[in-house]
Scaffold this motif. Sequence first.
Motif, short mmCIF file in Angstrom:
data_model
loop_
_atom_site.label_atom_id
_atom_site.label_comp_id
_atom_site.label_asym_id
_atom_site.label_seq_id
_atom_site.Cartn_x
_atom_site.Cartn_y
_atom_site.Cartn_z
N CYS A 157 0.84 -1.19 0.00
CA CYS A 157 0.00 0.00 0.00
C CYS A 157 0.88 1.25 0.00
O CYS A 157 1.76 1.38 0.86
CB CYS A 157 -0.92 0.01 1.21
SG CYS A 157 -1.93 1.50 1.32
N PRO A 158 0.67 2.20 -0.91
CA PRO A 158 1.53 3.38 -0.97
C PRO A 158 1.20 4.43 0.09
O PRO A 158 1.86 5.47 0.15
CB PRO A 158 1.26 3.93 -2.37
CG PRO A 158 -0.14 3.51 -2.67
CD PRO A 158 -0.30 2.17 -2.02
N ASP B 189 3.27 -1.31 -9.92
CA ASP B 189 4.33 -0.47 -10.51
C ASP B 189 5.69 -1.15 -10.51
O ASP B 189 6.70 -0.50 -10.80
CB ASP B 189 4.42 0.85 -9.74
CG ASP B 189 3.08 1.58 -9.68
OD1 ASP B 189 2.40 1.62 -10.72
OD2 ASP B 189 2.71 2.09 -8.61
N LEU B 190 5.75 -2.44 -10.19
CA LEU B 190 7.03 -3.14 -10.15
C LEU B 190 7.55 -3.37 -11.56
O LEU B 190 6.79 -3.68 -12.48
CB LEU B 190 6.88 -4.49 -9.44
CG LEU B 190 6.36 -4.46 -7.99
CD1 LEU B 190 6.26 -5.87 -7.43
CD2 LEU B 190 7.26 -3.59 -7.11
N THR C 79 -3.00 -0.60 -5.35
CA THR C 79 -3.16 0.67 -6.06
C THR C 79 -1.82 1.18 -6.59
O THR C 79 -0.75 0.73 -6.17
CB THR C 79 -3.78 1.73 -5.14
OG1 THR C 79 -2.95 1.88 -3.98
CG2 THR C 79 -5.18 1.33 -4.72
N SER C 80 -1.89 2.14 -7.50
CA SER C 80 -0.69 2.64 -8.19
C SER C 80 -0.39 4.08 -7.79
O SER C 80 -1.29 4.87 -7.51
CB SER C 80 -0.90 2.56 -9.70
OG SER C 80 0.15 3.17 -10.40
N THR C 81 0.89 4.41 -7.80
CA THR C 81 1.29 5.81 -7.58
C THR C 81 1.40 6.57 -8.90
O THR C 81 1.59 7.78 -8.91
CB THR C 81 2.64 5.87 -6.86
OG1 THR C 81 3.62 5.16 -7.63
CG2 THR C 81 2.55 5.26 -5.47
N GLY D 66 -3.06 6.38 -3.64
CA GLY D 66 -3.06 5.22 -4.52
C GLY D 66 -4.20 5.29 -5.51
O GLY D 66 -5.35 5.54 -5.16
N LEU D 67 -3.88 5.09 -6.78
CA LEU D 67 -4.87 5.14 -7.85
C LEU D 67 -5.44 3.74 -8.10
O LEU D 67 -4.70 2.76 -8.21
CB LEU D 67 -4.21 5.66 -9.13
CG LEU D 67 -5.08 5.70 -10.39
CD1 LEU D 67 -6.09 6.84 -10.32
CD2 LEU D 67 -4.20 5.84 -11.65
N SER D 68 -6.77 3.68 -8.20
CA SER D 68 -7.43 2.41 -8.54
C SER D 68 -8.48 2.66 -9.61
O SER D 68 -8.86 3.80 -9.86
CB SER D 68 -8.09 1.80 -7.30
OG SER D 68 -9.11 2.65 -6.80
#
Length: 343
Positions: A180-181, A222-223, A248-250, A269-271
């Motif tokens: 989780c970011p 994002d890996l 979620t993504s940054t 975090g973007l979802s």
Amino acid sequence: MYQTLIRPLLFKFDPEKVHYFTFSLIRFLNKIPGVASIFKGLYKVEHKSLERKVFGLTFKNPVGLAAGFDKNAVLFNELANFGFGFIEIGTVTPKGQVGNPKKRLFRLQADEAIINRMGFNNEGVEIAIEQLKKNKKQLIIGGNIGKNTNTDPKDYTQDYLECFNALHPYVDYFVLNVSCPNVSSHAKLNDKEYLEELIGAVQEANTSFEIQKPILLKIAPDLNKNQLDEIVVLIKDTGLDGVIASNTSTSRSNLKTPQSRLDEIGNGGLSGKPLASKSTEVIRYLSEKSNQSFPIIGVGGIHTAEDALEKINAGATLVQIYTGFIYSGPKLIKDINTKLIVK
């Protein structure tokens, strides 16, 4: 009806307030005699071909609700009436915490997306257990666990163990949320050496119980490929039961929402839909690189039955929805299950 009437009304109000209002409404409606049966009739799909046997558990269907929606395990019995095959509660931390300051939840309607920086707000593991004691055993329940925000780095593992040991009798599988970011010391939680330590400690605790529960790792979308290669090796070396791809993504790339609005919102975090292809590619890479040696739960940008099918064709054994549930409504669960029926 949901997308044309209910959603436009709900979207006129603050997202977090609507979330709690919706919870109260669903609980109230399900207390009315006959309403639960109506929901089941509208949304539940039962067919033998939907059944999935994964990491020793039998799922009635492969469509789950991702963690973050029912953080404190207060609504899983009622949500089961919408036809989910499994529900993941949490993220649960040892002690209750308020999370990050509000406002911390934002809709990007042009992108059918959400940005959140909730910060693991939840009432703590003991409150979750009291709710889980009311489990009507209608479906599989997962426990997503994390650390408290103010925990000293040397005690991170102890936080996970406290949640794991306490929840063990009440959930069917566990998810170690390290991606989780919106939590502090995010870097350490993704360090390979620390993950080996954490996983080893939790697995050791698992063996102390008469019945062991599956343990999964939730990873970020994002890996890069080198990092995903490390995940494949990590799963093999530690013997973890599976992966959830993804969190979620940054990233904020390729969004329709104006940059000025994104700047106004800030971090989080973007979802939702923008994650669809990214999470699918993570699933496909992990599946191919590992020769399908471990189960993957696919989550990220599932707003239609076709989105779910893409995840499954890429290598996911099960799928989860969250933002798609908010934008598309409960009919999404029925649409996915209907699409997956083998006649």
